[in-house]
Design a protein around this motif. Structure first.
Motif, PDB file in Angstrom:
ATOM      1  N   UNK A   6       0.827  -1.199   0.000  1.00  0.00           N
ATOM      2  CA  UNK A   6       0.000   0.000   0.000  1.00  0.00           C
ATOM      3  C   UNK A   6       0.866   1.255   0.000  1.00  0.00           C
ATOM      4  N   UNK A   7       2.177   1.056   0.138  1.00  0.00           N
ATOM      5  CA  UNK A   7       3.122   2.160   0.083  1.00  0.00           C
ATOM      6  C   UNK A   7       4.491   1.584  -0.236  1.00  0.00           C
ATOM      7  N   UNK A   8       5.386   2.411  -0.713  1.00  0.00           N
ATOM      8  CA  UNK A   8       6.760   2.009  -0.987  1.00  0.00           C
ATOM      9  C   UNK A   8       7.653   3.121  -0.466  1.00  0.00           C
ATOM     10  N   UNK A  61      18.663  -3.140  -1.119  1.00  0.00           N
ATOM     11  CA  UNK A  61      18.553  -3.514  -2.526  1.00  0.00           C
ATOM     12  C   UNK A  61      18.870  -2.325  -3.427  1.00  0.00           C
ATOM     13  N   UNK A  62      18.425  -1.136  -3.049  1.00  0.00           N
ATOM     14  CA  UNK A  62      18.684   0.084  -3.804  1.00  0.00           C
ATOM     15  C   UNK A  62      20.190   0.372  -3.864  1.00  0.00           C
ATOM     16  N   UNK A  63      20.857   0.306  -2.746  1.00  0.00           N
ATOM     17  CA  UNK A  63      22.304   0.554  -2.692  1.00  0.00           C
ATOM     18  C   UNK A  63      23.060  -0.472  -3.528  1.00  0.00           C
ATOM     19  N   UNK A  64      22.717  -1.734  -3.375  1.00  0.00           N
ATOM     20  CA  UNK A  64      23.396  -2.793  -4.123  1.00  0.00           C
ATOM     21  C   UNK A  64      23.210  -2.609  -5.630  1.00  0.00           C
ATOM     22  N   UNK A  65      22.004  -2.264  -6.045  1.00  0.00           N
ATOM     23  CA  UNK A  65      21.756  -2.090  -7.479  1.00  0.00           C
ATOM     24  C   UNK A  65      22.537  -0.895  -8.025  1.00  0.00           C
ATOM     25  N   UNK A  66      22.614   0.191  -7.257  1.00  0.00           N
ATOM     26  CA  UNK A  66      23.367   1.366  -7.702  1.00  0.00           C
ATOM     27  C   UNK A  66      24.855   1.051  -7.797  1.00  0.00           C
ATOM     28  N   UNK A  67      25.387   0.302  -6.830  1.00  0.00           N
ATOM     29  CA  UNK A  67      26.802  -0.075  -6.850  1.00  0.00           C
ATOM     30  C   UNK A  67      27.140  -0.927  -8.065  1.00  0.00           C
ATOM     31  N   UNK A 100      14.972   5.006 -10.324  1.00  0.00           N
ATOM     32  CA  UNK A 100      13.912   5.616 -11.131  1.00  0.00           C
ATOM     33  C   UNK A 100      12.534   5.222 -10.605  1.00  0.00           C
ATOM     34  N   UNK A 101      12.364   3.950 -10.294  1.00  0.00           N
ATOM     35  CA  UNK A 101      11.079   3.468  -9.789  1.00  0.00           C
ATOM     36  C   UNK A 101      10.688   4.215  -8.516  1.00  0.00           C
ATOM     37  N   UNK A 102      11.621   4.369  -7.601  1.00  0.00           N
ATOM     38  CA  UNK A 102      11.342   5.057  -6.342  1.00  0.00           C
ATOM     39  C   UNK A 102      11.028   6.537  -6.566  1.00  0.00           C
ATOM     40  N   UNK A 147       7.520   8.325  -5.649  1.00  0.00           N
ATOM     41  CA  UNK A 147       7.454   9.467  -4.733  1.00  0.00           C
ATOM     42  C   UNK A 147       6.706  10.651  -5.343  1.00  0.00           C
ATOM     43  N   UNK A 148       6.902  10.885  -6.652  1.00  0.00           N
ATOM     44  CA  UNK A 148       6.228  12.033  -7.266  1.00  0.00           C
ATOM     45  C   UNK A 148       4.866  11.657  -7.850  1.00  0.00           C
ATOM     46  N   UNK A 149       4.402  10.456  -7.520  1.00  0.00           N
ATOM     47  CA  UNK A 149       3.072   9.941  -7.887  1.00  0.00           C
ATOM     48  C   UNK A 149       2.899   9.740  -9.392  1.00  0.00           C
ATOM     49  N   UNK A 150       4.012   9.689 -10.132  1.00  0.00           N
ATOM     50  CA  UNK A 150       3.955   9.447 -11.567  1.00  0.00           C
ATOM     51  C   UNK A 150       3.539   8.001 -11.850  1.00  0.00           C
ATOM     52  N   UNK A 151       3.977   7.071 -11.002  1.00  0.00           N
ATOM     53  CA  UNK A 151       3.609   5.665 -11.158  1.00  0.00           C
ATOM     54  C   UNK A 151       3.481   5.044  -9.767  1.00  0.00           C
ATOM     55  N   UNK A 152       2.253   4.746  -9.370  1.00  0.00           N
ATOM     56  CA  UNK A 152       2.025   4.153  -8.046  1.00  0.00           C
ATOM     57  C   UNK A 152       1.374   2.763  -8.139  1.00  0.00           C
TER      58      UNK A 152
END
Length: 50
Positions: A7-9, A17-23, A31-33, A37-42
């Motif tokens: 119901x939220x992210x 997972x975010x840090x590992x993927x960026x590394x 991008x997904x996050x 956050x800006x409600x473009x894709x929820x």
């Protein structure tokens, strides 16, 4: 495996997972996050799941 409806992210929920993927040079989660956050894709349309 258990599938649950989110119901939220929040960044702290996927921080490791975010840090590992960026590394590793993958920025899809970044991008997904940002879009979440800006409600473009929820993922709230019929048939959409995250």
């Amino acid at each position: 495996m258990r599938i649950i409806k989110l119901t939220y992210l929040m960044e702290h929920d996927i921080k490791e997972l975010l840090i590992e993927s960026q590394e590793e040079g993958f920025f899809f989660l970044t991008k997904l996050l940002a879009e979440y956050k800006n409600r473009q894709n929820v993922f709230n349309k019929t048939g959409e799941r995250l």
